[in-house]
Design a protein around this motif. Structure first.
Motif, PDB file in Angstrom:
ATOM      1  N   ARG A 181      10.555  11.375  -5.143  1.00  0.00           N
ATOM      2  CA  ARG A 181      10.924  10.494  -4.029  1.00  0.00           C
ATOM      3  C   ARG A 181       9.883   9.399  -3.820  1.00  0.00           C
ATOM      4  O   ARG A 181      10.216   8.263  -3.481  1.00  0.00           O
ATOM      5  CB  ARG A 181      11.124  11.317  -2.756  1.00  0.00           C
ATOM      6  N   VAL A 182       8.602   9.737  -4.008  1.00  0.00           N
ATOM      7  CA  VAL A 182       7.547   8.720  -3.903  1.00  0.00           C
ATOM      8  C   VAL A 182       7.722   7.663  -4.986  1.00  0.00           C
ATOM      9  O   VAL A 182       7.637   6.449  -4.728  1.00  0.00           O
ATOM     10  CB  VAL A 182       6.152   9.378  -3.998  1.00  0.00           C
ATOM     11  N   LEU A 183       7.997   8.108  -6.210  1.00  0.00           N
ATOM     12  CA  LEU A 183       8.178   7.167  -7.320  1.00  0.00           C
ATOM     13  C   LEU A 183       9.419   6.305  -7.122  1.00  0.00           C
ATOM     14  O   LEU A 183       9.402   5.101  -7.414  1.00  0.00           O
ATOM     15  CB  LEU A 183       8.265   7.938  -8.635  1.00  0.00           C
ATOM     16  N   GLU A 184      10.501   6.900  -6.614  1.00  0.00           N
ATOM     17  CA  GLU A 184      11.719   6.135  -6.366  1.00  0.00           C
ATOM     18  C   GLU A 184      11.500   5.093  -5.272  1.00  0.00           C
ATOM     19  O   GLU A 184      11.944   3.947  -5.389  1.00  0.00           O
ATOM     20  CB  GLU A 184      12.853   7.081  -5.953  1.00  0.00           C
ATOM     21  N   ALA A 185      10.806   5.511  -4.206  1.00  0.00           N
ATOM     22  CA  ALA A 185      10.577   4.592  -3.077  1.00  0.00           C
ATOM     23  C   ALA A 185       9.532   3.535  -3.425  1.00  0.00           C
ATOM     24  O   ALA A 185       9.502   2.455  -2.828  1.00  0.00           O
ATOM     25  CB  ALA A 185      10.131   5.380  -1.847  1.00  0.00           C
ATOM     26  N   GLY A 186       8.664   3.841  -4.387  1.00  0.00           N
ATOM     27  CA  GLY A 186       7.626   2.891  -4.773  1.00  0.00           C
ATOM     28  C   GLY A 186       6.531   2.761  -3.745  1.00  0.00           C
ATOM     29  O   GLY A 186       5.835   1.741  -3.688  1.00  0.00           O
ATOM     30  N   GLU A 187       6.340   3.815  -2.930  1.00  0.00           N
ATOM     31  CA  GLU A 187       5.368   3.727  -1.839  1.00  0.00           C
ATOM     32  C   GLU A 187       4.744   5.080  -1.567  1.00  0.00           C
ATOM     33  O   GLU A 187       5.433   6.098  -1.473  1.00  0.00           O
ATOM     34  CB  GLU A 187       6.076   3.219  -0.581  1.00  0.00           C
ATOM     35  N   LEU A 188       3.415   5.109  -1.446  1.00  0.00           N
ATOM     36  CA  LEU A 188       2.669   6.301  -1.063  1.00  0.00           C
ATOM     37  C   LEU A 188       2.099   6.075   0.335  1.00  0.00           C
ATOM     38  O   LEU A 188       1.291   5.174   0.550  1.00  0.00           O
ATOM     39  CB  LEU A 188       1.537   6.572  -2.058  1.00  0.00           C
ATOM     40  N   ARG A 189       2.521   6.891   1.298  1.00  0.00           N
ATOM     41  CA  ARG A 189       2.074   6.746   2.687  1.00  0.00           C
ATOM     42  C   ARG A 189       0.890   7.681   2.926  1.00  0.00           C
ATOM     43  O   ARG A 189       1.003   8.904   2.766  1.00  0.00           O
ATOM     44  CB  ARG A 189       3.204   7.049   3.670  1.00  0.00           C
ATOM     45  N   VAL A 190      -0.228   7.092   3.334  1.00  0.00           N
ATOM     46  CA  VAL A 190      -1.479   7.851   3.477  1.00  0.00           C
ATOM     47  C   VAL A 190      -2.067   7.622   4.866  1.00  0.00           C
ATOM     48  O   VAL A 190      -2.277   6.482   5.282  1.00  0.00           O
ATOM     49  CB  VAL A 190      -2.502   7.432   2.399  1.00  0.00           C
ATOM     50  N   LEU A 191      -2.337   8.715   5.576  1.00  0.00           N
ATOM     51  CA  LEU A 191      -3.018   8.649   6.873  1.00  0.00           C
ATOM     52  C   LEU A 191      -4.515   8.531   6.663  1.00  0.00           C
ATOM     53  O   LEU A 191      -5.092   9.219   5.811  1.00  0.00           O
ATOM     54  CB  LEU A 191      -2.749   9.921   7.677  1.00  0.00           C
ATOM     55  N   THR A 192      -5.158   7.664   7.428  1.00  0.00           N
ATOM     56  CA  THR A 192      -6.606   7.555   7.344  1.00  0.00           C
ATOM     57  C   THR A 192      -7.165   7.139   8.688  1.00  0.00           C
ATOM     58  O   THR A 192      -6.418   6.866   9.638  1.00  0.00           O
ATOM     59  CB  THR A 192      -7.037   6.583   6.233  1.00  0.00           C
ATOM     60  N   ARG A 193      -8.483   7.102   8.765  1.00  0.00           N
ATOM     61  CA  ARG A 193      -9.188   6.680   9.981  1.00  0.00           C
ATOM     62  C   ARG A 193      -9.979   5.423   9.670  1.00  0.00           C
ATOM     63  O   ARG A 193     -10.448   5.234   8.558  1.00  0.00           O
ATOM     64  CB  ARG A 193     -10.149   7.772  10.454  1.00  0.00           C
ATOM     65  N   ASN A 194     -10.142   4.580  10.676  1.00  0.00           N
ATOM     66  CA  ASN A 194     -10.914   3.355  10.530  1.00  0.00           C
ATOM     67  C   ASN A 194     -12.390   3.675  10.781  1.00  0.00           C
ATOM     68  O   ASN A 194     -12.833   3.755  11.923  1.00  0.00           O
ATOM     69  CB  ASN A 194     -10.413   2.316  11.524  1.00  0.00           C
ATOM     70  N   ALA A 195     -13.144   3.900   9.707  1.00  0.00           N
ATOM     71  CA  ALA A 195     -14.550   4.289   9.831  1.00  0.00           C
ATOM     72  C   ALA A 195     -15.277   3.956   8.543  1.00  0.00           C
ATOM     73  O   ALA A 195     -14.659   3.780   7.488  1.00  0.00           O
ATOM     74  CB  ALA A 195     -14.679   5.786  10.140  1.00  0.00           C
ATOM     75  N   ALA A 196     -16.602   3.900   8.624  1.00  0.00           N
ATOM     76  CA  ALA A 196     -17.413   3.524   7.464  1.00  0.00           C
ATOM     77  C   ALA A 196     -17.270   4.515   6.316  1.00  0.00           C
ATOM     78  O   ALA A 196     -17.430   4.150   5.153  1.00  0.00           O
ATOM     79  CB  ALA A 196     -18.878   3.409   7.870  1.00  0.00           C
ATOM     80  N   THR A 197     -16.971   5.778   6.634  1.00  0.00           N
ATOM     81  CA  THR A 197     -16.871   6.794   5.587  1.00  0.00           C
ATOM     82  C   THR A 197     -15.471   6.906   5.007  1.00  0.00           C
ATOM     83  O   THR A 197     -15.272   7.634   4.026  1.00  0.00           O
ATOM     84  CB  THR A 197     -17.271   8.174   6.142  1.00  0.00           C
ATOM     85  N   THR A 198     -14.503   6.205   5.596  1.00  0.00           N
ATOM     86  CA  THR A 198     -13.116   6.369   5.161  1.00  0.00           C
ATOM     87  C   THR A 198     -12.488   5.047   4.726  1.00  0.00           C
ATOM     88  O   THR A 198     -12.288   4.805   3.547  1.00  0.00           O
ATOM     89  CB  THR A 198     -12.288   7.004   6.290  1.00  0.00           C
ATOM     90  N   TYR A 199     -12.210   4.165   5.688  1.00  0.00           N
ATOM     91  CA  TYR A 199     -11.533   2.895   5.378  1.00  0.00           C
ATOM     92  C   TYR A 199     -11.909   1.850   6.420  1.00  0.00           C
ATOM     93  O   TYR A 199     -11.930   2.132   7.622  1.00  0.00           O
ATOM     94  CB  TYR A 199     -10.019   3.094   5.378  1.00  0.00           C
ATOM     95  N   TYR A 200     -12.201   0.651   5.959  1.00  0.00           N
ATOM     96  CA  TYR A 200     -12.430  -0.482   6.866  1.00  0.00           C
ATOM     97  C   TYR A 200     -12.299  -1.776   6.069  1.00  0.00           C
ATOM     98  O   TYR A 200     -12.298  -1.769   4.837  1.00  0.00           O
ATOM     99  CB  TYR A 200     -13.804  -0.399   7.536  1.00  0.00           C
ATOM    100  N   GLU A 201     -12.175  -2.873   6.775  1.00  0.00           N
ATOM    101  CA  GLU A 201     -12.112  -4.194   6.143  1.00  0.00           C
ATOM    102  C   GLU A 201     -13.527  -4.716   5.965  1.00  0.00           C
ATOM    103  O   GLU A 201     -14.211  -5.029   6.928  1.00  0.00           O
ATOM    104  CB  GLU A 201     -11.292  -5.162   7.008  1.00  0.00           C
ATOM    105  N   GLY A 202     -13.977  -4.790   4.723  1.00  0.00           N
ATOM    106  CA  GLY A 202     -15.299  -5.320   4.430  1.00  0.00           C
ATOM    107  C   GLY A 202     -15.250  -6.793   4.115  1.00  0.00           C
ATOM    108  O   GLY A 202     -14.177  -7.413   4.129  1.00  0.00           O
TER     109      GLY A 202
END
Length: 469
Positions: free
Chosen positions: A30-51
Motif C-alpha cells: 500500500r505504501v508503494l502504491e500510494a507513493g508516500e511514506l508517512r512518518v511522525l517526528t518531533r521538531n528538535a535538534a536530535t530529530t528534525y528541523y529546518e537548518g
C-alpha cells in the motif's frame, strides 16, 4: 538504491490475488502504491528541523533514506510533544514514528520497535551554581519537571517503588529543549534528558550539568503500531541492518554528534560573551563577504572566531595574523595587501574558503565537502589530500568526512607521512579545528534563528493584495 528490488517484490505480491482468487494487499504494498511514506517526528535538534541548508536532523536523514530506498515520497508529520507522537501512532495516523523514542517496557505493549540505531542514557540535569548537585535520587531536593508520556516519566515511576518520596511534574506542552531552557533560566530545579539531547544543548546552555544517570544504557529506535502485518516493519529492519553493515549509520551519527563529543564549559561561556560584546562590530562585514562568496555568514563568523576570537590584530607565534589569520603565502595568492586590514582579511578568508570548497570534489556530499574544505583551510589542501589517500589505502571511503577525520592524525606518524606527497602535518589539530567551528556554527545558527525581524524587514515583507475587480 533498492527501489527496483522493492518494486519487483511488490509487483509479485500484487499478482497473488489474480492467481489465488482472493484479495490481499499488505502494508508495504500500500505504501508503494500510494507513493508516500508517512512518518511522525518531533521538531528538535536530535530529530528534525529546518537548518540553513534545508531539512536536517538524524531522524530526518534516516527516514529520507528509507523513503528513497522504497522509491516513495517522505511525508513528515511534525507534532509538538512525545505525548502527541504516542497518541498519533496509536491511532495509526502514520506508518511509523521516527522521533527519538526510547525502547521501554511500557511502550512495547503498543508498539513494535526496530533494532536500536543509537544508545543513550537518561540523565538528571541541573543548573550549576543554582542548586547543589545530588549524588542520588534520595538526595533530590527541588522541583523536577519532565515530559509527559515520556520514557523519563516511566523510569521515574519505576524508581518511586524504591523511593516513595520521589515527586515530579509532567509537562505535556513543552519539548526536552524547552525544559532544559527552564532549568537554565531557573524556572525549574531539575529535569531529565537523554544524554544525546543534553550533549547538543549544553552548547546553548553551558551552565547545565548531568548530576548522574537514572537509567542503564537504552536504545533509540523507530516505532511501528502493533498489528498482524509485518511487511513494512520488516523492510525497515532490513534497512537498518544495511545501514549498519555499510557504515552509513555511523556516518550519519558522526555528522550530527561527532563535533560535540567533548563539552568545553569555559570556551563555550566565553564564546557566548564574545557574541554579545564583539560580534556586532564585525557582523555587517562578515555578511557582506559571505554573500559575495556564496557562504553562510555564520560559518564564516565561526571560522573567524576559531582563528582569532574576532580580534583583527591577532598574531600567532608562527606569524599568521589578522581576523582570518591568513599566512603570507595565502595572502599573496589572494592579492591581500595588508593582513591586519579588517575588510581585506575577511574578504580574503571568505574568497579562500570558497576556492577550497570548489577544490574538494563535487561528488562529496554536503556538508562533508564543507568540513573537508575547512580542514584544508587549517592544514593545507595538499595535506588534506594526503589524509584522503591514506583513507583509501586503509580500504575506507575517502569521500566521507568521518573517515578522513579519523585518519588525519596519522599525518603525524612517520610510518604514514613518509609515504605521502606532502609529508608531516599536525592532522589532529585540523580535526579539532573543524569540530570547534561546527560547534560555533551551530550556536550562531541557534541564536540567529531566534532573532526577531527588524521593523524595516517586517515592512519589506508586508504586502497588501488588491481585491480582484
Amino acid at each position: 538504491m533498492l527501489t527496483g528490488t522493492y518494486k519487483r517484490v511488490a509487483a509479485g505480491l500484487l499478482m497473488l490475488p489474480l492467481l489465488t482468487g482472493c484479495s490481499y494487499s499488505n502494508e508495504l504494498d500500500r505504501v508503494l502504491e500510494a507513493g508516500e511514506l508517512r512518518v511522525l517526528t518531533r521538531n528538535a535538534a536530535t530529530t528534525y528541523y529546518e537548518g540553513p541548508a534545508g531539512p536536517t536532523g538524524l531522524e530526518y536523514h534516516l527516514a529520507k533514506g528509507f523513503a528513497d530506498e522504497l522509491g516513495v515520497e517522505l511525508k513528515l508529520i511534525t507534532v509538538s510533544s512525545v505525548s502527541d507522537v504516542v497518541s498519533e501512532l496509536r491511532q495509526r495516523r502514520a506508518h511509523l514514528a521516527a522521533a527519538g523514542l526510547t525502547i521501554t517496557r511500557e511502550r512495547k505493549n503498543w508498539a513494535r520497535f526496530t533494532p536500536p540505531y543509537q544508545t543513550i542514557s537518561q540523565q538528571l540535569v541541573y543548573r550549576m551554581g543554582t542548586v547543589d548537585r545530588p549524588d542520588s535520587i534520595s538526595e533530590l531536593n527541588g522541583t523536577l519537571e519532565v515530559l509527559a508520556d515520556s520514557s523519563h516519566a516511566e523510569r521515574l515511576r519505576e524508581l518511586r517503588k524504591a523511593h516513595p518520596q520521589l515527586t515530579w511534574m509532567e509537562n505535556g506542552e513543552l519539548e526536552t529543549e524547552e525544559l532544559l531552557m527552564r532549568v537554565s533560566e531557573k524556572a525549574a530545579d531539575f529535569t531529565i534528558a537523554d544524554s544525546n539531547e543534553l550533549r547538543l544543548n549544553q552548547r546553548f546552555y553551558p551552565e547545565l550539568r548531568a548530576a548522574f544517570d537514572i537509567s542503564d544504557p537504552q536504545g533509540l529506535a523507530w516505532a511501528f503500531p502493533r498489528g498482524p502485518d509485518d511487511s513494512l516493519y520488516d523492510a525497515a529492519v532490513d534497512y537498518f541492518e544495511r545501514l549498519k553493515a555499510n557504515g552509513r549509520l555511523a556516518q550519519l551519527i558522526e555528522r550530527h554528534y561527532g563535533h560535540v563529543e567533548k563539552f568545553d564549559y569555559v570556551g563555550t561561556h566565553m564564546f557566548m560573551r564574545h557574541i554579545r560584546e564583539r560580534l556586532p562590530d564585525y557582523r555587517e562585514l562578515l555578511e557582506r563577504a559571505a554573500a559575495e562568496n556564496d557562504l553562510d555568514w555564520r560559518l564564516l563568523a565561526a571560522m573567524a572566531y576559531q582563528e582569532s576570537h574576532w580580534d583583527p590584530k591577532a598574531v600567532s607565534p608562527t606569524g599568521v595574523r589578522g581576523f582570518m589569520m591568513l599566512t603570507q603565502a595565502t595572502a599573496r595568492f589572494l592579492g591581500v595587501q595588508k593582513r591586519t586590514d579588517l575588510w581585506q582579511s575577511i574578504e580574503g578568508g571568505a574568497r579562500y574558503t570558497r576556492k577550497l570548497i570548489e577544490l574538494v570534489p563535487e561528488r562529496i556530499d554536503h556538508p562533508d565537502r564543507v568540513w573537508m574544505a575547512l580542514a584544508a583551510y587549517n592544514i593545507g589542501y595538499g595535506h588534506l589530500n594526503d589524509a584522503r589517500i591514506i583513507t583509501q589505502r586503509k580500504g575506507e571511503d575517502a569521500d566521507v568526512w568521518k573517515n578522513v577525520k579519523k585518519n588525519l592524525p596519522l599525518l603525524r606518524k612517520r610510518a604514514w607521512y613518509e609515504n605521502t606527497k606532502h609529508g608531516y602535518a599536525r592532522g589532529n589539530e585540523a580535526a579539532t579545528y573543524v569540530g570547534n567551528i561546527r560547534s560555533y556554527y551551530d550556536i550562531l545558527t541557534w541564536l540567529t534563528d531566534q532573532e526577531k525581524p527588524s521593523p524595516e524587514e517586517l515592512q519589506a515583507n508586508f504586502t497588501i493584495a488588491s481585491p480582484a475587480l
